[in-house]
Design a protein around this motif. Structure first.
Motif, PDB file in Angstrom:
ATOM      1  N   MET A 119      27.995  81.768  23.551  1.00  0.00           N
ATOM      2  CA  MET A 119      29.147  80.864  23.875  1.00  0.00           C
ATOM      3  C   MET A 119      29.939  81.439  25.018  1.00  0.00           C
ATOM      4  O   MET A 119      30.492  80.652  25.743  1.00  0.00           O
ATOM      5  N   PHE A 120      30.257  82.684  25.069  1.00  0.00           N
ATOM      6  CA  PHE A 120      31.303  83.366  25.729  1.00  0.00           C
ATOM      7  C   PHE A 120      30.643  83.794  27.101  1.00  0.00           C
ATOM      8  O   PHE A 120      31.025  83.209  28.091  1.00  0.00           O
ATOM      9  N   SER A 121      29.510  84.304  27.264  1.00  0.00           N
ATOM     10  CA  SER A 121      29.067  84.904  28.434  1.00  0.00           C
ATOM     11  C   SER A 121      28.476  83.925  29.327  1.00  0.00           C
ATOM     12  O   SER A 121      28.600  83.879  30.716  1.00  0.00           O
ATOM     13  N   VAL A 122      27.504  83.141  28.700  1.00  0.00           N
ATOM     14  CA  VAL A 122      26.818  82.129  29.516  1.00  0.00           C
ATOM     15  C   VAL A 122      27.858  81.133  30.031  1.00  0.00           C
ATOM     16  O   VAL A 122      27.765  80.705  31.179  1.00  0.00           O
ATOM     17  N   THR A 123      28.674  80.735  29.324  1.00  0.00           N
ATOM     18  CA  THR A 123      29.780  79.904  29.629  1.00  0.00           C
ATOM     19  C   THR A 123      30.737  80.621  30.791  1.00  0.00           C
ATOM     20  O   THR A 123      30.935  79.901  31.594  1.00  0.00           O
ATOM     21  N   GLY A 124      30.933  81.595  30.643  1.00  0.00           N
ATOM     22  CA  GLY A 124      31.908  82.229  31.465  1.00  0.00           C
ATOM     23  C   GLY A 124      31.281  82.349  32.955  1.00  0.00           C
ATOM     24  O   GLY A 124      31.844  82.139  33.662  1.00  0.00           O
ATOM     25  N   LEU A 125      29.755  82.539  33.005  1.00  0.00           N
ATOM     26  CA  LEU A 125      28.965  82.616  34.105  1.00  0.00           C
ATOM     27  C   LEU A 125      29.147  81.412  34.867  1.00  0.00           C
ATOM     28  O   LEU A 125      29.620  81.164  35.978  1.00  0.00           O
ATOM     29  N   GLN A 126      29.028  80.239  34.056  1.00  0.00           N
ATOM     30  CA  GLN A 126      29.102  79.044  34.637  1.00  0.00           C
ATOM     31  C   GLN A 126      30.675  78.647  35.331  1.00  0.00           C
ATOM     32  O   GLN A 126      30.764  78.101  36.223  1.00  0.00           O
ATOM     33  N   PHE A 127      31.458  78.915  34.318  1.00  0.00           N
ATOM     34  CA  PHE A 127      33.035  78.808  34.437  1.00  0.00           C
ATOM     35  C   PHE A 127      33.254  79.403  35.893  1.00  0.00           C
ATOM     36  O   PHE A 127      33.891  78.622  36.633  1.00  0.00           O
ATOM     37  N   SER A 128      32.844  80.471  35.994  1.00  0.00           N
ATOM     38  CA  SER A 128      33.248  81.394  37.186  1.00  0.00           C
ATOM     39  C   SER A 128      32.847  80.752  38.286  1.00  0.00           C
ATOM     40  O   SER A 128      33.570  80.838  39.644  1.00  0.00           O
ATOM     41  N   TYR A 129      31.612  80.414  38.304  1.00  0.00           N
ATOM     42  CA  TYR A 129      31.079  79.728  39.363  1.00  0.00           C
ATOM     43  C   TYR A 129      31.868  78.269  39.686  1.00  0.00           C
ATOM     44  O   TYR A 129      32.261  78.203  40.870  1.00  0.00           O
ATOM     45  N   SER A 130      31.926  77.646  38.785  1.00  0.00           N
ATOM     46  CA  SER A 130      32.463  76.095  38.956  1.00  0.00           C
ATOM     47  C   SER A 130      33.895  76.114  39.467  1.00  0.00           C
ATOM     48  O   SER A 130      34.228  75.183  40.116  1.00  0.00           O
ATOM     49  N   GLN A 131      34.612  77.191  39.191  1.00  0.00           N
ATOM     50  CA  GLN A 131      35.917  76.945  39.367  1.00  0.00           C
ATOM     51  C   GLN A 131      36.562  77.712  40.501  1.00  0.00           C
ATOM     52  O   GLN A 131      37.512  78.026  40.817  1.00  0.00           O
ATOM     53  N   ALA A 132      35.390  78.493  41.241  1.00  0.00           N
ATOM     54  CA  ALA A 132      35.660  79.177  42.502  1.00  0.00           C
ATOM     55  C   ALA A 132      35.636  78.429  43.738  1.00  0.00           C
ATOM     56  O   ALA A 132      34.498  77.592  43.903  1.00  0.00           O
ATOM     57  N   PRO A 133      36.670  78.468  44.746  1.00  0.00           N
ATOM     58  CA  PRO A 133      36.243  77.851  46.077  1.00  0.00           C
ATOM     59  C   PRO A 133      35.206  78.145  46.578  1.00  0.00           C
ATOM     60  O   PRO A 133      34.607  79.700  46.373  1.00  0.00           O
ATOM     61  N   LYS A 134      34.577  77.563  47.567  1.00  0.00           N
ATOM     62  CA  LYS A 134      32.923  78.043  48.183  1.00  0.00           C
ATOM     63  C   LYS A 134      33.042  79.551  48.630  1.00  0.00           C
ATOM     64  O   LYS A 134      32.212  79.770  48.452  1.00  0.00           O
ATOM     65  N   ASN A 135      34.111  79.709  49.346  1.00  0.00           N
ATOM     66  CA  ASN A 135      34.108  80.983  50.084  1.00  0.00           C
ATOM     67  C   ASN A 135      34.419  82.104  49.120  1.00  0.00           C
ATOM     68  O   ASN A 135      34.592  83.169  49.655  1.00  0.00           O
ATOM     69  N   MET A 136      34.526  81.991  47.858  1.00  0.00           N
ATOM     70  CA  MET A 136      35.184  83.052  47.000  1.00  0.00           C
ATOM     71  C   MET A 136      34.343  83.221  45.729  1.00  0.00           C
ATOM     72  O   MET A 136      34.782  83.662  44.595  1.00  0.00           O
ATOM     73  N   LYS A 137      33.044  82.472  45.674  1.00  0.00           N
ATOM     74  CA  LYS A 137      32.156  82.566  44.634  1.00  0.00           C
ATOM     75  C   LYS A 137      31.720  83.798  44.090  1.00  0.00           C
ATOM     76  O   LYS A 137      31.935  84.015  42.863  1.00  0.00           O
ATOM     77  N   SER A 138      31.436  84.690  44.933  1.00  0.00           N
ATOM     78  CA  SER A 138      31.023  85.947  44.571  1.00  0.00           C
ATOM     79  C   SER A 138      32.092  86.726  44.071  1.00  0.00           C
ATOM     80  O   SER A 138      32.257  87.593  43.115  1.00  0.00           O
ATOM     81  N   VAL A 139      33.305  86.560  44.851  1.00  0.00           N
ATOM     82  CA  VAL A 139      34.598  87.478  44.197  1.00  0.00           C
ATOM     83  C   VAL A 139      34.708  86.995  42.924  1.00  0.00           C
ATOM     84  O   VAL A 139      35.230  87.856  42.205  1.00  0.00           O
ATOM     85  N   LEU A 140      34.744  85.584  42.564  1.00  0.00           N
ATOM     86  CA  LEU A 140      35.060  85.532  41.139  1.00  0.00           C
ATOM     87  C   LEU A 140      34.050  85.914  40.272  1.00  0.00           C
ATOM     88  O   LEU A 140      34.559  86.251  39.045  1.00  0.00           O
ATOM     89  N   GLN A 141      32.802  85.775  40.671  1.00  0.00           N
ATOM     90  CA  GLN A 141      31.722  86.292  39.878  1.00  0.00           C
ATOM     91  C   GLN A 141      32.028  87.856  39.430  1.00  0.00           C
ATOM     92  O   GLN A 141      31.848  88.476  38.275  1.00  0.00           O
TER      93      GLN A 141
END
Ligand SMILES: CC(C)C[C@H](NC(=O)[C@@H](N)CC(C)C)C(=O)O
Length: 714
Positions: free
Chosen positions: A593-615
């Motif tokens: 619930m926490f980690s798989v969702t966190g992974l998706q959330f970090s990707y979906s809420q990041a602007p295009k040019n900062m996806k890796s940074v948020l990961q």
């Protein structure tokens, strides 16, 4: 496709998924196999190849793991600001593979074993090589970690949001399938014997196979090259972000007087100098990073699976009838459960919750995940209470404990001053340890004449008073005062035979002497006792975590070892390891619930040019969690382990409440939509806008020099 092209290309699809993600998930599987396989045998390599002590081996191991979760920041900066995710993954995977190969080479003892005795002659060489290997591995594995997940996400088009979520679940399954297989396989490879001059434990194979898997991972990733959507970095974005934040703070400070109207967000104080799109993107990232602040607490609990829970397992019985489970193998329950729970959650539980009309948003899932982890620790506390009931009563730091073993020919009346009287038969022992709150004692034996001797006991220690065939030379022997490590059994022998004895795998023992403890595994063990031509065989079946003193009488050879008596210094573990399954189930449900969702959330809420940074920010929560574990371990524990488990559970409940409040105020965004809106407000086409961002950046320094900071009164 040229990396400078910023538009997404239409990708080849299979069942609604881009084909390119096949290469990415296989790459992740091989990489995780490589990482966890190497990690599974690393401590043993430190301990038994480099001959480091337990403390050094454990510290270097944890330092390495922490480094692996700190380097994602570096990888993300390289990817988002300079090379792009694709090239970063390739270059850092090469570094990673070189690291694994270096590590494997460092484990070949024959390289420096000139005298061919099976141990390396030049430890400095092996240590230097392995440290270099580990640094390269940490750089590689951490560096690519945020990029691979984000790069996978980049392969999906806007209409594939359902598939994107499934991708993150499959990605997580691959992580766990790879780690499960390797943690099962590499210890078996290590247990093989190999070598050119002498046959030793096969570390080169145990580290070599992960190295090969890393090369395969790289090859698979390159093989998919022609199919990937590659998003290009937009200049040195991290530097621009830092400068923009710095300017906003400075500008806000300059306009701190109440005569200046307030702005909606403190980042709006960068409006005078920085592009609106950049400011909007920074706001999105900061909002998510702020939300991450409480998250390390989850990992603090989660990562104790490998330490505290494994230690707990060493005080339990791993006899499952059909198979025997070693304490550290219990950890494999986590990836096994992941492989079953992820599909169940994705296909059954979450759709069911949705059908019931409940809004189980990502942040709610993460909160529930935290609560599950807290429940896992409550379950661990309950198990601990059961274990404590079966554990011996170990001495406190101010107490001393003593047991008496009599190998004299008759029963003895032993008086320990001032008022302890024990009747101990020949080749027997006192029923249990006697606890003293003082160290100096006098022991009297009712022999004729009476023998009296003074002893000083060890504070906080457990000892046995050995009365040999000549009681005048009675002596103290130190006993184990905690459960033997890894669920093994500690055994020793007292030689009541009249001459030196040789026992399998032990040094020769003189008459009346006691051997030091030897650790033996669970199961049936055979020992051959020898003196000259005489010998006899002695077999004993061991459980988990016990300690015994075997008393060898003078008649040992005449009765074929039958008369050897056993003194149980510590009972075998009786609480079954299966009782840990509920806590593993709860923590793994929490992880899904926490980690798989966190992974998706970090990707979906990041602007295009900062996806890796948020990961990388997401992975950093794990690094901080690990650091908290180290600090807590250093600060010392509560006197009762179950109380420490409950403390952690309560802390996580408190943190999850704080997180749920923070989550309540968080509004989910679609970064692409916000970016498009800002562009529209500025009356720019997407590409024009991006060009302008870069130009603004280039002009930034010149402007500063030419006209200074623009001071606009608002
Ligand atoms: C998301 C991560 C910080 C760690 C993740 N670990 C897992 O998925 C574990 N369930 C694996 C297990 C073998 C400890 C990873 O990417 O390795």
């Amino acid at each position: 496709m040229d990396e400078t092209t910023k538009k997404k290309k239409k990708t080849a699809e299979c069942c609604g998924y881009p084909i390119s993600i096949f290469f990415i998930v296989v790459n992740e599987f091989c990489e995780r196999f490589s990482y966890y396989g190497m990690r599974a045998v690393l401590v043993l390599y430190f301990r038994y190849f480099l001959l480091w002590d337990d403390d050094l081996a454990t510290s270097i191991y944890h330092a390495f793991v922490a480094l692996c979760y700190l380097t994602p920041i570096l990888g993300a900066i390289i990817a988002d600001s300079w090379l792009g995710k694709f090239k970063t993954i390739i270059y850092l995977s090469i570094v990673y593979a070189i690291g694994q190969v270096t590590m494997a080479i460092s484990t070949i003892h024959d390289i420096t074993d000139a005298n061919r005795d099976g141990t390396p002659d030049n430890f400095t060489f092996h240590i230097a090589l392995s440290m270099l290997g580990l640094i390269l591995i940490a750089l590689g594995t951490g560096g690519i970690k945020p990029c691979v997940a984000a790069f996978g996400g980049d392969q999906f088009q806007e209409h594939q949001s359902r598939q994107l979520n499934t991708f993150f679940s499959v990605f997580y399954l691959c992580i766990n399938a790879g780690s499960l297989l390797s943690t099962l396989i590499t210890p078996v490879l290590r247990a093989q014997e190999c070598g050119i001059h002498t046959q030793q434990q096969c570390y080169p194979l145990a580290f070599g196979v992960p190295a090969v898997l890393m090369v395969i991972s790289l090859v698979v990733f390159i093989a998919g090259s022609g199919m990937y959507v590659k998003t290009d970095p937009e200049g040195n974005i991290m530097w621009s972000v830092c400068k923009c934040i710095g300017f906003a703070i400075k500008n806000r400070f300059r306009h701190r007087s109440s005569s200046y109207p307030k702005r909606e967000h403190w980042m709006d104080w960068a409006n005078e100098k920085y592009d609106k799109l950049l400011i909007a993107q920074i706001k999105m990232v900061l909002k998510v990073l702020f939300l991450y602040i409480p998250l390390p607490m989850f990992w603090t609990l989660f990562d104790q699976k490998g330490s505290r829970w494994t230690l707990q397992a060493t005080t339990m019985s791993g006899d499952f009838g059909a198979f025997i489970l070693q304490p550290d193998q219990m950890q494999t329950v986590n990836p096994i459960l992941i492989l079953t729970l992820v599909p169940i959650m994705d296909r059954l539980i979450f759709p069911l919750i949705q059908k019931c009309g409940l809004n189980f948003s990502p942040l709610k899932r993460m909160t529930v995940g935290m609560l599950f982890a807290a429940m896992a620790f409550v379950s661990a506390a309950l198990v601990q209470i059961e274990i404590d009931k079966t554990l011996p009563n170990f001495p406190s730091s101010s107490e001393s404990q003593l047991k008496v073993v009599n190998t004299y020919s008759t029963t003895l009346n032993v008086t320990i001053s001032p008022n302890e009287h024990l009747l101990i038969e020949s080749f027997g022992s006192s029923a249990d340890y006697v606890t003293f709150d003082h160290q100096d004692i006098t022991v009297s034996l009712n022999t004729n004449p009476v023998i009296t001797k003074a002893f000083s006991l060890i504070k906080g220690g457990r000892q046995t008073l050995i009365i040999p065939s000549d009681p005048t030379v009675m002596y103290l022997k130190e006993d184990v005062k905690s459960k033997p490590r890894e669920g093994k059994n500690a055994i020793r022998f007292v030689n009541g035979y009249t001459a030196d004895l040789n026992i399998t795998n032990l040094d020769s023992i003189e008459p009346s002497a006691t051997t030091n403890y030897t650790l033996v595994n669970q199961g049936k063990r055979d020992f051959v006792l020898r003196h000259g031509e005489q010998w006899c065989e002695f077999s004993r079946k061991f459980g988990f975590g016990a300690s015994y003193t075997f008393l060898i009488p003078s008649t040992v050879f005449s009765d074929d070892c039958e008369s050897i008596t056993e003194v149980e210094d510590m009972k075998p573990n009786s609480v079954h390891m299966a009782l840990q399954i509920p806590q593993y189930f709860l923590i793994t449900t929490g992880e899904v619930m926490f980690s798989v969702t966190g992974l998706q959330f970090s990707y979906s809420q990041a602007p295009k040019n900062m996806k890796s940074v948020l990961q990388a920010g997401w992975l950093c929560t794990n690094a901080v969690g690990n650091i908290i574990v180290l600090i807590v371990a250093e600060l010392g524990k509560l006197p009762k382990q179950w109380a420490e488990y409950l403390l952690f559970a309560s802390l996580l409940v408190a943190v999850s409440i704080i997180f749920s409040i923070m989550a309540y105020f968080y509004t989910y965004i679609d970064p692409a939509e916000i970016e498009a809106q800002v562009r529209k407000e500025q009356g720019l086409e997407p590409e024009e806008m991006e060009k302008e961002t870069i130009e603004m950046e280039e002009k930034d320094e010149d402007q500063k020099n030419e006209q200074g900071v623009k001071q606009t009164k608002i």
